[in-house]
Motif scaffolding. Structure first.
Motif, PDB file in Angstrom:
ATOM      1  N   ILE A   1      23.137 -12.238  -8.180  1.00 47.27           N
ATOM      2  CA  ILE A   1      22.360 -12.024  -6.951  1.00 47.27           C
ATOM      3  C   ILE A   1      20.919 -12.504  -7.107  1.00 47.27           C
ATOM      4  O   ILE A   1      20.142 -12.435  -6.156  1.00 47.27           O
ATOM      5  N   GLY A   2      20.585 -13.013  -8.308  1.00 44.64           N
ATOM      6  CA  GLY A   2      19.207 -13.423  -8.593  1.00 44.64           C
ATOM      7  C   GLY A   2      18.567 -14.293  -7.528  1.00 44.64           C
ATOM      8  O   GLY A   2      17.467 -13.989  -7.057  1.00 44.64           O
ATOM      9  N   PRO A   3      19.235 -15.377  -7.120  1.00 41.85           N
ATOM     10  CA  PRO A   3      18.555 -16.264  -6.168  1.00 41.85           C
ATOM     11  C   PRO A   3      18.502 -15.721  -4.739  1.00 41.85           C
ATOM     12  O   PRO A   3      17.783 -16.274  -3.918  1.00 41.85           O
TER      13      PRO A   3
ATOM     14  N   ARG B   1      19.721 -27.514 -10.827  1.00 40.25           N
ATOM     15  CA  ARG B   1      20.815 -27.614  -9.865  1.00 40.25           C
ATOM     16  C   ARG B   1      20.502 -28.508  -8.679  1.00 40.25           C
ATOM     17  O   ARG B   1      21.397 -28.874  -7.931  1.00 40.25           O
ATOM     18  N   LEU B   2      19.226 -28.811  -8.476  1.00 38.61           N
ATOM     19  CA  LEU B   2      18.844 -29.514  -7.251  1.00 38.61           C
ATOM     20  C   LEU B   2      18.223 -30.866  -7.558  1.00 38.61           C
ATOM     21  O   LEU B   2      17.618 -31.059  -8.620  1.00 38.61           O
ATOM     22  N   PRO B   3      18.340 -31.814  -6.625  1.00 41.21           N
ATOM     23  CA  PRO B   3      17.601 -33.064  -6.762  1.00 41.21           C
ATOM     24  C   PRO B   3      16.097 -32.761  -6.831  1.00 41.21           C
ATOM     25  O   PRO B   3      15.628 -31.798  -6.212  1.00 41.21           O
ATOM     26  N   LYS B   4      15.362 -33.603  -7.558  1.00 44.38           N
ATOM     27  CA  LYS B   4      13.933 -33.341  -7.768  1.00 44.38           C
ATOM     28  C   LYS B   4      13.156 -33.141  -6.463  1.00 44.38           C
ATOM     29  O   LYS B   4      12.310 -32.269  -6.363  1.00 44.38           O
ATOM     30  N   GLY B   5      13.465 -33.980  -5.491  1.00 41.48           N
ATOM     31  CA  GLY B   5      12.723 -33.915  -4.229  1.00 41.48           C
ATOM     32  C   GLY B   5      12.975 -32.617  -3.478  1.00 41.48           C
ATOM     33  O   GLY B   5      12.044 -31.998  -2.949  1.00 41.48           O
ATOM     34  N   VAL B   6      14.223 -32.178  -3.461  1.00 42.74           N
ATOM     35  CA  VAL B   6      14.573 -30.937  -2.767  1.00 42.74           C
ATOM     36  C   VAL B   6      13.930 -29.753  -3.477  1.00 42.74           C
ATOM     37  O   VAL B   6      13.405 -28.826  -2.856  1.00 42.74           O
TER      38      VAL B   6
ATOM     39  N   SER C   1      21.108 -21.834   1.066  1.00 43.12           N
ATOM     40  CA  SER C   1      20.768 -21.339  -0.274  1.00 43.12           C
ATOM     41  C   SER C   1      21.997 -20.712  -0.942  1.00 43.12           C
ATOM     42  O   SER C   1      22.170 -20.818  -2.154  1.00 43.12           O
ATOM     43  N   TYR C   2      22.855 -20.066  -0.163  1.00 45.76           N
ATOM     44  CA  TYR C   2      24.092 -19.534  -0.745  1.00 45.76           C
ATOM     45  C   TYR C   2      24.997 -20.664  -1.211  1.00 45.76           C
ATOM     46  O   TYR C   2      25.656 -20.579  -2.247  1.00 45.76           O
ATOM     47  N   TRP C   3      25.004 -21.757  -0.444  1.00 45.29           N
ATOM     48  CA  TRP C   3      25.839 -22.893  -0.792  1.00 45.29           C
ATOM     49  C   TRP C   3      25.356 -23.530  -2.119  1.00 45.29           C
ATOM     50  O   TRP C   3      26.156 -23.886  -2.969  1.00 45.29           O
TER      51      TRP C   3
ATOM     52  N   PHE D   1      13.234 -19.457  -0.478  1.00 47.21           N
ATOM     53  CA  PHE D   1      12.918 -20.625  -1.290  1.00 47.21           C
ATOM     54  C   PHE D   1      12.335 -20.270  -2.655  1.00 47.21           C
ATOM     55  O   PHE D   1      12.389 -21.087  -3.567  1.00 47.21           O
ATOM     56  N   ILE D   2      11.824 -19.043  -2.830  1.00 44.60           N
ATOM     57  CA  ILE D   2      11.439 -18.662  -4.191  1.00 44.60           C
ATOM     58  C   ILE D   2      12.698 -18.559  -5.056  1.00 44.60           C
ATOM     59  O   ILE D   2      12.709 -18.994  -6.209  1.00 44.60           O
ATOM     60  N   GLY D   3      13.774 -18.046  -4.485  1.00 47.10           N
ATOM     61  CA  GLY D   3      15.052 -17.991  -5.214  1.00 47.10           C
ATOM     62  C   GLY D   3      15.564 -19.383  -5.516  1.00 47.10           C
ATOM     63  O   GLY D   3      15.991 -19.683  -6.641  1.00 47.10           O
ATOM     64  N   VAL D   4      15.505 -20.248  -4.522  1.00 44.76           N
ATOM     65  CA  VAL D   4      15.962 -21.627  -4.706  1.00 44.76           C
ATOM     66  C   VAL D   4      15.128 -22.308  -5.784  1.00 44.76           C
ATOM     67  O   VAL D   4      15.647 -23.009  -6.656  1.00 44.76           O
TER      68      VAL D   4
END
Lengths: 473, 337
Positions: B49-51, A119-124, B321-323, A109-112
């Protein structure tokens, strides 16, 4: 120095270094998550800026915490193979569980979070930083469960070898290991220390900007206000839990407390040391200023009660473990180190409490940004939690010596027999040099981004900076 | 099936996951200085590969933790025995992880070049050394009756273990090139696509040498006879099919089948190894096995429950996360690293 001394020194160097980064990760992950939650709830762009700016510093710090944790996972086997054989049945489980429950969570989740802003909705996206905070703190819980077994072994059974000697310990009750009374006081203490560390980090940097009247006055004034409240909560909890922890220590590891207080002979009621100097051999006191009865009060919440002294405990342990280690074995930790690290921790903590209380008073009067004399202190105060965190662990780990697992295995029995002095010397130097270089690079980047402030936070990523500025407007 | 057998299998799965994921991520790191000709290109490569690199690495940490929990004797013997090799792997991984985070946070070209080489060496050294380490587990190392490793660093380096190291190294390079052809566009994609078939030929050559070496240096004959069984054959077939798909420019299939090759090769390795976890070259009686190296039944029971609950959860969110980051990156993409 032989291989044992070097292995101990390497463990000390790598662990202290690792824990230089961990508390800030624990506390700042939560604080950044709180800031981003404020943005989510209020839509005020200053909170997004906060999450991004403090988040960037968080990431720089996080990276070093993660990579130095690798060494921690491996060096029990590398340098302490006999410890791993003796204790592995109990100690390996929390380490593996830590990886499975916590490392995957925080690393994914640090990567996410870092890459997910657009790229993501605010809540996610908000959920991802909370999961990083959760993962980091769960990680701390499991490693402290493992450490607590070393301080206070519970939930195990002894396995005696063919020669009649204690060969290893095995898991008897997993629930007892997980709910070790020691971890119930140790984990909240570490968690709260992380909160206080993050708060003083944010306060120090905010104060630096407020003193320089930079453009981002509102940004840093708000950050400082949030951090003051956060820091006060953190330091008060550290002290309250630390008090319970000390009382727990009097019962379970009296030698550590005796060393921390420089108490060579048992006393009832016991006195609290203001300054004690022992002789060179650390066997008796040479000079001491003590407050009567205070140590009994702190230990038992009453004005009497015996606190055992170093020499009495030494005699007691020598008799108790004579069949395993002979009658002359030494059970005293390095007293001066324990004594002074305890004072460094408590001293730094007290100063933090004082600053946080004054800070809150100023916040409530809305004068925090207008008292330069106070603001000038805060950048220096960033050092205080680091002193306290480091001293606290030195006291905890060195105070347990000569035991690696209290009452069960001595440190000299735990070292790898096949790893030579030259090999440990090489790895110690290699880790120290690489860690030293990385520390310099880390400090450089932290200083650079802290000084730059939130405005051109995104100058490296042209694609991002436009949207960030647009959002800020 | 006994719990220690289950855990041997679980550790095999953790290493399969590690080599499958970290394989391409080491490959990307090693290709960085060669496929990225300018700073922007190198940033794009790192950002592919960053994330995910950090979570990929956790497979290795978890495998290490699982060995400690389920086979404490294996953990103690291997980690103290392979001491210096592990020091190098750790230093490499430390520098590599920091390099990803730090390299783009300063504009100075020398700063960036330094970290780029840190990424290269930090990827190349573990890519090579993991194969060497695994080669040693199955080939055998000096271990005495007390389960203590009695050799030195040079004992770990032999023709067989170096071939095993080289095999891992080149297959990770190939998987890295295929991954970049899938995750980038423009000039980097073209370079990666052009490089992959050449790398494939090298991989086939090294794999052939490794197959022969398996018969020459370790007692595979005693164990399985001439017919190696379905797993290594399927692994070889998958690798050969990769060549076909590369020529057809079907890089998704090439990636999947290289993954299958890695999966089946690691599985074959563990199958060769079982029921041993470390072979003693001093005396067969001193081998560490799933029985004499295992933790108590109680610990294995606890760990089994934990693993059965949490491994699926991890797979779900890591897959997710890959998706999230499935899109190709171009020089115009907004980059974090």
């Amino acid at each position: 120095m032989d291989a044992l001394d070097l292995a101990r020194l390497q463990f000390a160097v790598t662990t202290v270094y690792h824990f230089f980064f961990v508390p800030l990760t624990l506390g700042l992950s939560i604080l950044v998550a709180i800031m981003q939650t404020l943005w989510y709830r209020t839509n005020n762009p200053v909170y997004k800026q906060m999450a991004k700016f403090w988040g960037k510093l968080f990431i720089i710090n996080f990276a070093l915490g993660v990579v130095t944790g690798l060494v921690q996972e491996f060096q029990f086997g590398m340098n302490w193979s006999e410890y791993s054989r003796f204790m592995g049945d109990i100690f390996g489980a929390p380490l593996a569980i830590e990886a499975l429950l916590a490392f995957y969570l925080e690393s994914t989740f640090i990567g996410v979070w870092v890459f997910g802003w657009d790229r993501l909705p605010k809540g996610v996206h908000l959920a991802s930083i909370w999961l990083v905070a959760l993962g980091s703190n769960i990680s701390a819980l499991w490693i402290l469960i493992a450490n607590s077994f070393m301080q206070q072994p519970v939930g195990y059974r002894e396995v005696v070898g063919a020669d009649g000697v204690l060969a290893k310990v095995e898991m008897d009750n997993f629930l007892d290991v997980v709910t070790n009374p020691n971890v119930l006081v140790q984990f909240p203490h570490v968690l709260a220390a992380g909160v206080a560390t993050a708060a003083f980090f944010v306060l120090g940097i905010s104060a630096w900007h407020l003193l320089r009247q930079t453009n981002d006055r509102d940004f840093f004034a708000r950050s400082a206000r949030i951090a003051t409240v956060y820091g006060l909560v953190g330091i008060v909890l550290v002290i309250i839990v630390g008090h319970s922890q000390a009382q727990h220590m009097v019962e379970t590891q009296p030698m550590k407390m005796a060393a921390a207080e420089g108490l060579f002979e048992s006393e009832d009621p016991a006195s609290f040391s203001l300054l004690t100097i022992g002789d060179w051999e650390q066997r008796e006191e040479v000079f001491s200023i003590r407050i009567p009865k205070l140590l009994s009060l702190l230990s038992y919440n009453r004005l009497e009660g015996e606190v055992q002294g170093i020499n009495n405990l030494q005699d007691q342990y020598a008799a108790q473990y004579a069949d395993r280690y002979g009658e002359d074995a030494d059970y005293r930790p390095p007293v001066a180190v324990i004594y002074w690290s305890f004072r460094a921790m408590v001293g730094a903590g007290s100063l933090m409490l004082l600053l946080a209380v004054v800070g809150l008073y100023l916040v409530l009067r809305d004068e925090l940004t207008r008292v330069p004399r106070f603001l000038k202190l805060l950048p220096f105060a960033i050092a205080l939690p680091y002193i306290a965190n480091t001293a606290g662990w030195i006291m905890t780990e060195m105070g347990r010596q000569p035991w690696i697992v209290f009452g069960l295995q001595r440190t000299e029995e735990a070292v790898s027999p096949n790893v030579s002095t030259a090999m440990v010397a090489f790895s110690l130097v290699a880790f120290s040099v690489v860690y030293g270089v990385l520390m310099v690079a880390d400090a450089y980047l932290l200083a650079k981004f802290a000084r730059r402030g939130p405005r051109d936070d995104e100058s490296d990523a042209p694609g991002e900076s436009v949207s960030a500025l647009a959002a800020a407007k | 099936m006994e719990l220690q057998d289950l855990w041997f299998g679980l550790i095999a799965i953790l290493f399969i996951g590690f080599f499958f994921l970290e394989g391409f991520d080491y490959g990307v790191g090693m290709l960085l200085p060669f496929l990225g000709k300018n700073d922007r290109e190198r940033r794009v490569i790192i950002n592919t590969i960053g994330p995910v690199w950090d979570a990929n690495e956790v497979w290795m940490i978890t495998a290490g933790g699982a060995i400690f929990a389920a086979f404490p004797q294996w953990y103690a013997t291997m980690f103290s025995g392979f001491y210096l090799a592990l020091v190098f792997i750790l230093l490499a991984l430390i520098v590599r992880g920091v390099a990803f985070e730090f390299r783009s946070k300063d504009e100075n070209p020398r700063w960036r070049a330094t970290w780029d080489w840190a990424i290269f060496f930090g990827s190349a050294l573990p890519a090579l050394l993991w194969g060497v380490a695994f080669g040693n587990l199955v080939k055998g190392t000096p271990i005495n009756a007390e389960m203590t490793f009695t050799g030195n660093l040079l004992d770990l380096l032999s023709p067989y273990t170096l071939i095993a190291g080289a095999a891992g190294f080149v297959v990770f390079l190939l998987q890295g090139a295929i991954f970049l052809s899938l995750k980038t566009d423009g000039v980097i994609r073209r370079r990666a696509e052009a490089l992959a078939p050449t790398l494939w030929i090298v991989v086939v050559a090294v794999a052939a040498v490794l197959a022969i070496a398996n018969y020459a240096y370790i007692n595979i004959f005693d164990k399985i006879g001439v017919n190696p069984g379905v797993m290594p054959v399927a692994s070889s077939a998958a690798l050969l099919a990769v060549g076909y798909y590369l020529r057809q420019k079907q890089f998704g299939w090439a990636f999947a089948l290289t993954g299958v090759t890695i999966l089946l090769s690691v599985a074959t390795f563990f199958w060769f190894l079982y029921p041993n976890v470390m072979v003693s070259s001093t005396n067969e009686a001193f081998n560490l096995t799933v029985n004499n190296a295992a933790a108590s039944q109680k610990t294995l029971e606890v760990m089994t429950v934990v693993a059965l609950v949490f491994v699926p959860i991890v797979l779900i969110y890591q897959g997710w996360s890959y998706w999230v980051f499935r899109k190709r990156l171009t020089a115009d993409s907004s980059l974090e690293y």
